[in-house]
Design a protein around this motif. Sequence first.
Motif, short mmCIF file in Angstrom:
data_model
loop_
_atom_site.label_atom_id
_atom_site.label_comp_id
_atom_site.label_asym_id
_atom_site.label_seq_id
_atom_site.Cartn_x
_atom_site.Cartn_y
_atom_site.Cartn_z
N MET A 1 4.22 20.30 13.17
CA MET A 1 4.08 19.42 12.02
C MET A 1 5.45 18.86 11.67
O MET A 1 6.44 19.59 11.67
CB MET A 1 3.47 20.20 10.85
CG MET A 1 3.11 19.32 9.68
SD MET A 1 2.35 20.21 8.30
CE MET A 1 0.90 20.88 9.05
N ASP A 2 5.50 17.58 11.35
CA ASP A 2 6.77 16.93 10.98
C ASP A 2 7.34 17.53 9.70
O ASP A 2 6.60 17.89 8.79
CB ASP A 2 6.54 15.43 10.76
CG ASP A 2 6.29 14.66 12.04
OD1 ASP A 2 6.32 15.26 13.12
OD2 ASP A 2 6.06 13.43 11.94
N ASP A 3 8.67 17.59 9.62
CA ASP A 3 9.33 18.11 8.42
C ASP A 3 8.98 17.30 7.18
O ASP A 3 8.80 17.85 6.09
CB ASP A 3 10.85 18.14 8.61
CG ASP A 3 11.28 19.22 9.58
OD1 ASP A 3 10.50 20.19 9.79
OD2 ASP A 3 12.38 19.11 10.14
N ILE A 4 8.85 15.99 7.34
CA ILE A 4 8.52 15.13 6.19
C ILE A 4 7.12 15.46 5.66
O ILE A 4 6.87 15.40 4.46
CB ILE A 4 8.66 13.63 6.55
CG1 ILE A 4 8.64 12.78 5.29
CG2 ILE A 4 7.61 13.20 7.53
CD1 ILE A 4 9.07 11.35 5.51
N VAL A 5 6.22 15.85 6.55
CA VAL A 5 4.87 16.23 6.14
C VAL A 5 4.92 17.57 5.40
O VAL A 5 4.29 17.72 4.35
CB VAL A 5 3.93 16.30 7.37
CG1 VAL A 5 2.59 16.90 7.01
CG2 VAL A 5 3.76 14.91 7.97
N LYS A 6 5.68 18.52 5.92
CA LYS A 6 5.83 19.81 5.24
C LYS A 6 6.41 19.63 3.84
O LYS A 6 5.96 20.27 2.89
CB LYS A 6 6.73 20.73 6.06
CG LYS A 6 6.11 21.19 7.36
CD LYS A 6 7.10 22.02 8.15
CE LYS A 6 6.57 22.33 9.52
NZ LYS A 6 7.57 23.02 10.35
N ALA A 7 7.39 18.75 3.71
CA ALA A 7 8.00 18.49 2.40
C ALA A 7 6.99 17.87 1.44
O ALA A 7 6.93 18.23 0.26
CB ALA A 7 9.22 17.58 2.56
N ALA A 8 6.18 16.94 1.93
CA ALA A 8 5.16 16.30 1.09
C ALA A 8 4.12 17.31 0.64
O ALA A 8 3.67 17.28 -0.51
CB ALA A 8 4.51 15.15 1.84
N LEU A 9 3.73 18.22 1.53
CA LEU A 9 2.77 19.26 1.17
C LEU A 9 3.33 20.17 0.08
O LEU A 9 2.61 20.56 -0.85
CB LEU A 9 2.43 20.11 2.39
CG LEU A 9 1.37 19.54 3.32
CD1 LEU A 9 1.33 20.31 4.63
CD2 LEU A 9 0.02 19.58 2.66
N ALA A 10 4.61 20.50 0.18
CA ALA A 10 5.23 21.36 -0.83
C ALA A 10 5.32 20.64 -2.17
O ALA A 10 5.13 21.25 -3.23
CB ALA A 10 6.62 21.79 -0.36
N LYS A 11 5.60 19.36 -2.13
CA LYS A 11 5.76 18.58 -3.36
C LYS A 11 4.42 18.28 -4.04
O LYS A 11 4.32 18.29 -5.27
CB LYS A 11 6.50 17.27 -3.05
CG LYS A 11 6.90 16.49 -4.27
CD LYS A 11 7.79 15.32 -3.91
CE LYS A 11 8.23 14.57 -5.14
NZ LYS A 11 9.14 13.48 -4.83
N TRP A 12 3.39 17.98 -3.23
CA TRP A 12 2.06 17.64 -3.77
C TRP A 12 1.01 18.52 -3.09
O TRP A 12 0.27 18.07 -2.21
CB TRP A 12 1.74 16.17 -3.51
CG TRP A 12 2.68 15.21 -4.14
CD1 TRP A 12 2.81 14.94 -5.47
CD2 TRP A 12 3.63 14.39 -3.48
NE1 TRP A 12 3.78 14.01 -5.67
CE2 TRP A 12 4.31 13.64 -4.46
CE3 TRP A 12 3.99 14.20 -2.14
CZ2 TRP A 12 5.31 12.74 -4.15
CZ3 TRP A 12 4.99 13.30 -1.84
CH2 TRP A 12 5.64 12.58 -2.84
N PRO A 13 0.87 19.77 -3.51
CA PRO A 13 -0.03 20.69 -2.80
C PRO A 13 -1.52 20.49 -3.06
O PRO A 13 -2.34 21.02 -2.33
CB PRO A 13 0.41 22.07 -3.31
CG PRO A 13 0.95 21.78 -4.68
CD PRO A 13 1.60 20.42 -4.59
N ASN A 14 -1.89 19.72 -4.06
CA ASN A 14 -3.30 19.63 -4.44
C ASN A 14 -3.92 18.25 -4.23
O ASN A 14 -4.82 17.86 -4.98
CB ASN A 14 -3.47 20.07 -5.90
CG ASN A 14 -3.07 21.52 -6.08
OD1 ASN A 14 -3.41 22.37 -5.27
ND2 ASN A 14 -2.31 21.79 -7.12
N VAL A 15 -3.47 17.52 -3.25
CA VAL A 15 -4.05 16.20 -2.96
C VAL A 15 -5.43 16.42 -2.32
O VAL A 15 -5.56 17.24 -1.40
CB VAL A 15 -3.13 15.40 -2.02
CG1 VAL A 15 -3.79 14.11 -1.58
CG2 VAL A 15 -1.80 15.12 -2.70
#
Length: 191
Positions: A1-15
């Motif tokens: 998984m891309d780092d940018i995707v991991k960061a987005a998941l951490a920032k917005w976990p409930n999308v």
Amino acid sequence: MDDIVKAALAKWPNVPHCYGWLGLDARGQWFMRDDRIQAAGPFAPTPGETSAANKGSLLRHDKLIEFIHRNYGADEAGQWFFQNGPQRVYVELEFTPYIWRLQPDGTVRAHTGQPAGAVQRCLLDEAGRLYLQTGLGLGLVHTSDMALAADAVDAGTWHPDAVVTAELPTRFGFVRSPQGRLASARAVGEG
């Protein structure tokens, strides 16, 4: 998984998850399915049905396809998805989670470019489609590679066992239509 995707998941976990908007066909091609296409019917008919497929628009943007490939995986229920930043986009499968591309040197690669690993099992369904079970998972052999597959069978490298297409998801633990599964779960909950 891309780092940018991991960061987005951490920032917005409930999308909320997305269903029905992305499909993978038997040739390893990705299709976008807007509301109109989804309303017209399923991405692919259930094996044994004769209804028409409603695939949608073929994706042709190489960078987007590469991004999907890098962020493609399965959840604990066997539903395949593309993690698009913080949003999980579940994938409608025409047949299997992987489409195998056979290489002249005898190796097998997934439509995502990943090496499949050793072939553990070879399966042939009622329509003559060939599937391989590998260390990576179950996949359908791309139609363009059937001559190479026939060579492997003729050489005794692979020994196809009979399989019924409709039994593959249960037998190998994947969901062909997460959208259909969600709709069924909602219908049971309402009933």
